[in-house]
Design a protein around this motif. Structure first.
Motif, PDB file in Angstrom:
ATOM      1  N   PRO A 169       0.860  -1.190   0.000  1.00  0.00           N
ATOM      2  CA  PRO A 169       0.000   0.000   0.000  1.00  0.00           C
ATOM      3  C   PRO A 169       0.895   1.239   0.000  1.00  0.00           C
ATOM      4  O   PRO A 169       1.883   1.297   0.739  1.00  0.00           O
ATOM      5  N   ALA A 170       0.577   2.213  -0.840  1.00  0.00           N
ATOM      6  CA  ALA A 170       1.482   3.358  -0.970  1.00  0.00           C
ATOM      7  C   ALA A 170       0.725   4.668  -1.147  1.00  0.00           C
ATOM      8  O   ALA A 170      -0.177   4.767  -1.984  1.00  0.00           O
ATOM      9  N   TYR A 171       1.124   5.645  -0.368  1.00  0.00           N
ATOM     10  CA  TYR A 171       0.567   6.988  -0.478  1.00  0.00           C
ATOM     11  C   TYR A 171       1.716   7.989  -0.497  1.00  0.00           C
ATOM     12  O   TYR A 171       2.422   8.155   0.495  1.00  0.00           O
ATOM     13  N   ASN A 172       1.935   8.616  -1.638  1.00  0.00           N
ATOM     14  CA  ASN A 172       3.010   9.604  -1.809  1.00  0.00           C
ATOM     15  C   ASN A 172       4.376   9.035  -1.412  1.00  0.00           C
ATOM     16  O   ASN A 172       5.054   9.550  -0.520  1.00  0.00           O
ATOM     17  N   GLU A 173       4.764   7.962  -2.093  1.00  0.00           N
ATOM     18  CA  GLU A 173       6.036   7.308  -1.814  1.00  0.00           C
ATOM     19  C   GLU A 173       6.940   7.273  -3.054  1.00  0.00           C
ATOM     20  O   GLU A 173       7.683   6.311  -3.261  1.00  0.00           O
ATOM     21  N   GLU A 174       6.891   8.300  -3.894  1.00  0.00           N
ATOM     22  CA  GLU A 174       7.650   8.253  -5.141  1.00  0.00           C
ATOM     23  C   GLU A 174       9.158   8.159  -4.912  1.00  0.00           C
ATOM     24  O   GLU A 174       9.875   7.581  -5.732  1.00  0.00           O
ATOM     25  N   GLN A 175       9.658   8.696  -3.811  1.00  0.00           N
ATOM     26  CA  GLN A 175      11.092   8.644  -3.555  1.00  0.00           C
ATOM     27  C   GLN A 175      11.542   7.265  -3.069  1.00  0.00           C
ATOM     28  O   GLN A 175      12.643   6.823  -3.380  1.00  0.00           O
ATOM     29  N   SER A 176      10.690   6.603  -2.330  1.00  0.00           N
ATOM     30  CA  SER A 176      11.089   5.337  -1.706  1.00  0.00           C
ATOM     31  C   SER A 176      10.662   4.094  -2.477  1.00  0.00           C
ATOM     32  O   SER A 176      11.353   3.063  -2.426  1.00  0.00           O
ATOM     33  N   ILE A 177       9.556   4.155  -3.185  1.00  0.00           N
ATOM     34  CA  ILE A 177       8.990   2.940  -3.776  1.00  0.00           C
ATOM     35  C   ILE A 177       9.938   2.240  -4.755  1.00  0.00           C
ATOM     36  O   ILE A 177       9.990   1.001  -4.782  1.00  0.00           O
ATOM     37  N   PRO A 178      10.751   2.961  -5.559  1.00  0.00           N
ATOM     38  CA  PRO A 178      11.681   2.245  -6.438  1.00  0.00           C
ATOM     39  C   PRO A 178      12.716   1.447  -5.658  1.00  0.00           C
ATOM     40  O   PRO A 178      13.115   0.354  -6.084  1.00  0.00           O
ATOM     41  N   LYS A 179      13.154   1.963  -4.510  1.00  0.00           N
ATOM     42  CA  LYS A 179      14.125   1.257  -3.673  1.00  0.00           C
ATOM     43  C   LYS A 179      13.511  -0.008  -3.090  1.00  0.00           C
ATOM     44  O   LYS A 179      14.150  -1.065  -3.029  1.00  0.00           O
TER      45      LYS A 179
END
Length: 230
Positions: free
Chosen positions: A12-22
């Motif tokens: 589940p993700a909310y405003n995680e553009e910086q972390s989600i690729p990692k």
């Protein structure tokens, strides 16, 4: 003995553009589908998750549980169902490479659900706030004495047999999701274990522990859920 082999991951993700690729990059190659539930993000979470190789589903109404349920619906629509589903957060506070530690007891036939316990593992200084640590202790203590459920953490990093997860009939749409799963698993007689996991400071600001409203909202919902299933 049947050893589950098909593993899907729900994030589940909310405003995680910086972390989600990692997060996606560190998930072991044994995983079939990585399903990111974009929970009405206002940034590029969906775009970067898709570019990183994840399947992206959209849940416009905010809520941790809502996002998880949307991802589960996507998995249900697949022609081949998974044997195990792993949940983890999209803020890079969990260590996705430790997924094998959670999967091993299930694959060895020792458990149907495994919780990654931050309380038993190593926590980076500042990775959990004082209210988070106290809240986890209070909730798990209440669960132990009111229901006999022996847990040390409500950590989001967890693995569960897919067919058993469906049997639990999860309904919580927000902060009570993790504790609902643990209480229902206990009441259903599922075998569960905890394994120590590492935990680090998240990337970005927490939507729960980062605000006073989030801390009290989550605490209230967790305690309410404990009494609901008592």
């Amino acid at each position: 003995m049947h050893h589950p082999r098909i593993v899907d991951v729900i994030i589940p993700a909310y405003n995680e553009e910086q972390s989600i690729p990692k997060v996606i990059a560190d998930i072991p190659s044994l995983v079939r589908h990585i399903v990111v539930a974009n929970n009405n993000s206002s940034d590029r979470t969906a775009e970067v998750a898709k570019a990183a190789g994840a399947e992206v589903v959209f849940e416009p109404q905010k809520g941790y549980g809502k996002a998880c349920l949307a991802a589960m619906d996507w998995i249900k629509s697949q022609s081949v169902q998974p044997d195990i589903v792993v949940f983890l957060d999209g803020d890079y506070s969990d260590y996705p490479v430790e997924m094998r530690l959670l999967l091993a007891p299930i694959q060895e036939g020792k458990a149907e659900m495994v919780i990654g316990s931050r309380a038993l593992g190593q926590r980076e200084s500042g990775s959990m706030t004082v209210p988070q640590v106290f809240g986890n202790w209070l909730a798990t203590t209440m669960m132990k004495y009111m229901q006999g459920a022996k847990f040390t953490d409500l950590g989001p990093f967890r693995a569960i047999v897919w067919r058993d997860l469906l049997r639990l009939n999860m309904v919580d749409q927000n902060y009570g999701w993790t504790i609902e799963m643990q209480l229902k698993a206990h009441k259903a007689g599922l075998r569960y274990l905890e394994v120590p996991v590492k935990y680090r400071k998240r990337i970005g600001v927490s939507k729960v522990s980062g605000t006073v409203k989030g801390v009290f909202g989550a605490g209230y919902k967790i305690i309410l859920t404990i009494f609901r299933y008592w």
